[in-house]
Design a protein around this motif. Structure first.
Motif, short mmCIF file in Angstrom:
data_model
loop_
_atom_site.label_atom_id
_atom_site.label_comp_id
_atom_site.label_asym_id
_atom_site.label_seq_id
_atom_site.Cartn_x
_atom_site.Cartn_y
_atom_site.Cartn_z
N TYR A 92 47.86 39.44 50.03
CA TYR A 92 48.03 39.41 48.74
C TYR A 92 47.16 40.44 47.94
O TYR A 92 47.62 41.37 47.14
CB TYR A 92 47.85 38.26 48.21
N LEU A 93 45.74 40.60 48.41
CA LEU A 93 44.83 41.38 47.89
C LEU A 93 45.12 42.75 48.22
O LEU A 93 44.98 43.70 47.66
CB LEU A 93 43.42 40.79 48.01
N ASP A 137 50.29 43.42 41.25
CA ASP A 137 49.67 42.23 40.93
C ASP A 137 50.65 41.25 40.48
O ASP A 137 51.62 41.59 40.12
CB ASP A 137 48.59 42.63 39.89
N ASP A 195 43.20 38.45 37.86
CA ASP A 195 43.94 37.63 38.82
C ASP A 195 43.54 37.56 40.12
O ASP A 195 43.71 36.41 41.04
CB ASP A 195 45.33 37.98 38.74
N ASP A 196 43.10 38.76 40.66
CA ASP A 196 42.62 38.68 42.24
C ASP A 196 41.45 37.81 42.22
O ASP A 196 41.44 37.12 43.39
CB ASP A 196 42.25 40.25 42.56
#
Length: 137
Positions: A75-76, A81, A94-95
């Motif tokens: 995801y990262l 995003d 959000d990360d």
């Protein structure tokens, strides 16, 4: 099947995606670190990323924990995003919020000792991770 069916289907799928996105944003707001911990989470993000990579490669950890960690790394790595950067506060955080939430679950399952063994940063940084995860030694 008529063209109307396909339009109805497309609108229904789009509406479901918007609702799912809104639910995820609300979940981010709920699990975000409180107070100054969000700023601290952003500051620690590089060390946390190294920690996540090291924990994901540790074969002694349960498979479910490693799977969560690999999914977090994937995801990262994505350029998209969950929350666009133009949204205040959550856009840039959000990360860090997602990494903190996954790390909380990893610490609860694998224990603080495993996290401490792989922590690449300073002792103060580790104490901040302990506060972020909401767990005490």
């Amino acid at each position: 099947m008529t063209g109307s069916f396909w339009w109805d289907l497309a609108i229904g799928v789009a509406a479901a995606l918007v609702v799912a996105w809104a639910v995820l944003v609300v979940a981010l707001v709920v699990v975000r670190p409180r107070g100054g911990l969000l700023r601290e989470a952003l500051r620690l993000l590089p060390d946390v990323l190294r920690l996540v990579r090291r924990l994901a490669a540790d074969r002694t950890l349960p498979r479910g924990v490693r799977t969560r960690l690999w999914l977090l790394l994937a995801y990262l790595a994505l350029p998209v995003d969950l929350v666009p950067d133009f949204i205040p506060v959550l856009g840039h955080a959000d990360d860090a919020i997602i990494a903190t939430a996954v790390l909380r679950s990893v610490v609860r399952r694998a224990g603080l000792d495993a996290v401490r063994a792989h922590w690449p940063g300073t002792g103060d940084g580790f104490e901040a991770v302990v506060r972020l995860t909401g767990l005490r030694r």
